[in-house]
Write a protein that holds these residues in place. Structure first.
Motif, mmCIF file in Angstrom:
data_model
loop_
_atom_site.group_PDB
_atom_site.id
_atom_site.type_symbol
_atom_site.label_atom_id
_atom_site.label_comp_id
_atom_site.label_asym_id
_atom_site.label_seq_id
_atom_site.Cartn_x
_atom_site.Cartn_y
_atom_site.Cartn_z
ATOM 1 N N VAL A 120 0.860 -1.188 0.000
ATOM 2 C CA VAL A 120 0.000 0.000 0.000
ATOM 3 C C VAL A 120 0.894 1.236 0.000
ATOM 4 N N LYS A 121 0.602 2.150 -0.925
ATOM 5 C CA LYS A 121 1.393 3.365 -1.062
ATOM 6 C C LYS A 121 0.512 4.583 -0.801
ATOM 7 N N ARG A 122 1.051 5.510 -0.043
ATOM 8 C CA ARG A 122 0.340 6.743 0.306
ATOM 9 C C ARG A 122 0.794 7.862 -0.620
ATOM 10 N N ASN A 167 -5.426 21.173 3.079
ATOM 11 C CA ASN A 167 -5.119 21.930 1.864
ATOM 12 C C ASN A 167 -4.456 21.054 0.802
ATOM 13 N N TYR A 168 -4.437 19.751 1.059
ATOM 14 C CA TYR A 168 -3.926 18.764 0.107
ATOM 15 C C TYR A 168 -4.936 17.628 0.019
ATOM 16 N N LEU A 169 -4.729 16.702 -0.898
ATOM 17 C CA LEU A 169 -5.530 15.479 -0.977
ATOM 18 C C LEU A 169 -4.609 14.283 -0.747
ATOM 19 N N GLU A 170 -5.170 13.239 -0.155
ATOM 20 C CA GLU A 170 -4.377 12.058 0.167
ATOM 21 C C GLU A 170 -5.121 10.800 -0.264
ATOM 22 N N PHE A 171 -4.364 9.848 -0.788
ATOM 23 C CA PHE A 171 -4.901 8.537 -1.164
ATOM 24 C C PHE A 171 -3.975 7.466 -0.593
ATOM 25 N N MET A 172 -4.555 6.357 -0.155
ATOM 26 C CA MET A 172 -3.775 5.179 0.250
ATOM 27 C C MET A 172 -4.180 4.058 -0.695
ATOM 28 N N ILE A 173 -3.263 3.670 -1.570
ATOM 29 C CA ILE A 173 -3.615 2.820 -2.715
ATOM 30 C C ILE A 173 -2.925 1.472 -2.630
ATOM 31 N N LYS A 174 -3.730 0.415 -2.669
ATOM 32 C CA LYS A 174 -3.188 -0.944 -2.687
ATOM 33 C C LYS A 174 -2.676 -1.257 -4.093
ATOM 34 N N LEU A 175 -1.460 -1.766 -4.163
ATOM 35 C CA LEU A 175 -0.820 -2.029 -5.444
ATOM 36 C C LEU A 175 -0.923 -3.512 -5.798
ATOM 37 N N GLY A 196 -22.189 4.153 14.775
ATOM 38 C CA GLY A 196 -22.503 2.784 14.389
ATOM 39 C C GLY A 196 -21.259 1.919 14.326
ATOM 40 N N VAL A 197 -21.404 0.784 13.668
ATOM 41 C CA VAL A 197 -20.319 -0.186 13.529
ATOM 42 C C VAL A 197 -19.793 -0.139 12.104
ATOM 43 N N PHE A 198 -18.488 0.041 11.976
ATOM 44 C CA PHE A 198 -17.809 0.034 10.684
ATOM 45 C C PHE A 198 -17.153 -1.337 10.501
ATOM 46 N N ILE A 199 -17.405 -1.968 9.364
ATOM 47 C CA ILE A 199 -16.846 -3.290 9.091
ATOM 48 C C ILE A 199 -16.074 -3.201 7.777
ATOM 49 N N ALA A 200 -14.766 -3.419 7.848
ATOM 50 C CA ALA A 200 -13.908 -3.236 6.671
ATOM 51 C C ALA A 200 -13.027 -4.452 6.458
ATOM 52 N N ALA A 201 -12.716 -4.710 5.194
ATOM 53 C CA ALA A 201 -11.766 -5.761 4.833
ATOM 54 C C ALA A 201 -10.669 -5.153 3.970
ATOM 55 N N GLY A 202 -9.415 -5.371 4.367
ATOM 56 C CA GLY A 202 -8.277 -4.937 3.558
ATOM 57 C C GLY A 202 -8.289 -3.451 3.262
ATOM 58 N N SER A 203 -8.115 -3.108 1.973
ATOM 59 C CA SER A 203 -8.076 -1.692 1.588
ATOM 60 C C SER A 203 -9.458 -1.045 1.647
ATOM 61 N N GLY A 204 -10.484 -1.819 1.998
ATOM 62 C CA GLY A 204 -11.813 -1.259 2.237
ATOM 63 C C GLY A 204 -11.852 -0.322 3.435
ATOM 64 N N ILE A 205 -10.737 -0.254 4.177
ATOM 65 C CA ILE A 205 -10.668 0.668 5.309
ATOM 66 C C ILE A 205 -10.550 2.121 4.840
ATOM 67 N N THR A 206 -10.118 2.353 3.599
ATOM 68 C CA THR A 206 -9.726 3.717 3.206
ATOM 69 C C THR A 206 -10.850 4.757 3.335
ATOM 70 N N PRO A 207 -12.089 4.483 2.929
ATOM 71 C CA PRO A 207 -13.106 5.523 3.126
ATOM 72 C C PRO A 207 -13.377 5.817 4.591
ATOM 73 N N PHE A 208 -13.134 4.839 5.441
ATOM 74 C CA PHE A 208 -13.390 5.020 6.867
ATOM 75 C C PHE A 208 -12.291 5.842 7.537
ATOM 76 N N ILE A 209 -11.082 5.818 6.993
ATOM 77 C CA ILE A 209 -9.984 6.596 7.589
ATOM 78 C C ILE A 209 -10.331 8.081 7.596
ATOM 79 N N SER A 210 -10.817 8.582 6.470
ATOM 80 C CA SER A 210 -11.202 9.986 6.390
ATOM 81 C C SER A 210 -12.336 10.295 7.369
ATOM 82 N N ILE A 211 -13.305 9.396 7.449
ATOM 83 C CA ILE A 211 -14.441 9.600 8.364
ATOM 84 C C ILE A 211 -13.962 9.637 9.807
#
Length: 222
Positions: free
Chosen positions: A18-20, A62-70, A105-120
């Motif tokens: 995973v690369k940021r 003031n920037y954008l960030e992505f965490m991308i599984k390769l 509530g309850v957040f349920i994530a698998a693998g890189s599915g965590i990424t939308p939850f990180i921002s939240i």
């Protein structure tokens, strides 16, 4: 479809695959935590190869960030992103996505599915609203966990780590199935946020509804 060419400000690995990426934020480019955009690489042979990635920074950055599984097993966009570093250019497109915060509530994530939850989670923590939320996060091994230390700091005892292919002290070594949900969730009337591979999302949402969750309380990418 709008296009925004942005410079990569920082690019580094945060796990073995995973690369940021930190990139410039175009003027007026806004999103809600949990949302995504399609990204391409600003090179002639790659600029029309769009892939969806989720923003992981907070709204106010003031920037954008992505965490991308390769995925290096084929010559695709993410393999090329593995070779992409600071000062390269990416192309961002319109913002989209059904995942956004509706309440505790309850957040349920698998693998890189965590990424939308990180921002939240980052946004909730910043505004002192993270109380009442819980994360169940499943990975194959401890090496696959994305931002584990930060998630632990934000959620403390409400962070449940699940590993499916490794028995490690402090982690639950099993899959998330119907029985797991019965054993680990008391209230099925609350909000549930689900993200991960398509089959994972399909199975988990099905189990949750069988156990009494209301479809309108399920938040996932439909």
């Amino acid at each position: 479809m709008n296009e925004h060419i942005v410079k990569v400000l920082e690019a580094k690995f945060i796990t073995h695959d995973v690369k940021r990426f930190v990139v410039e934020r175009p003027q007026g480019y806004d999103f809600l935590p949990g949302q995504a955009t399609e990204v391409s690489i600003n090179l002639p042979e790659w600029k029309n190869q769009l892939r969806p990635f989720t923003f992981t920074n907070i709204k106010e950055s003031n920037y954008l960030e992505f965490m991308i599984k390769l995925y290096n097993d084929h010559e695709g966009v993410t393999k090329q992103l593995g070779k992409t570093n600071a000062n390269a250019e990416l192309i961002l497109h319109d913002v989209f996505g059904a995942i956004q915060y509706k309440g505790p509530g309850v957040f349920i994530a698998a693998g890189s599915g965590i990424t939308p939850f990180i921002s939240i989670f980052r946004e909730l923590y910043k505004h002192n609203l993270i109380k009442g939320n819980r994360l169940i996060y499943v990975n194959k091994t401890s090496e696959d966990i994305i931002m584990g230390q930060e998630l632990q700091r934000l959620l403390k005892n409400n962070f449940v780590n699940v590993l499916t292919r490794e028995a490690t002290v402090g982690f639950l070594g099993r899959r998330i199935d119907r029985n797991f949900l019965i054993e680990n969730i008391v209230d099925f009337s609350q909000h549930f946020y689900v993200c991960g591979p398509d089959d994972f999302v399909k199975d988990i949402t099905k189990y949750l509804m069988e156990l009494g969750a209301n479809f309108d309380s399920l938040v996932f990418e439909k």
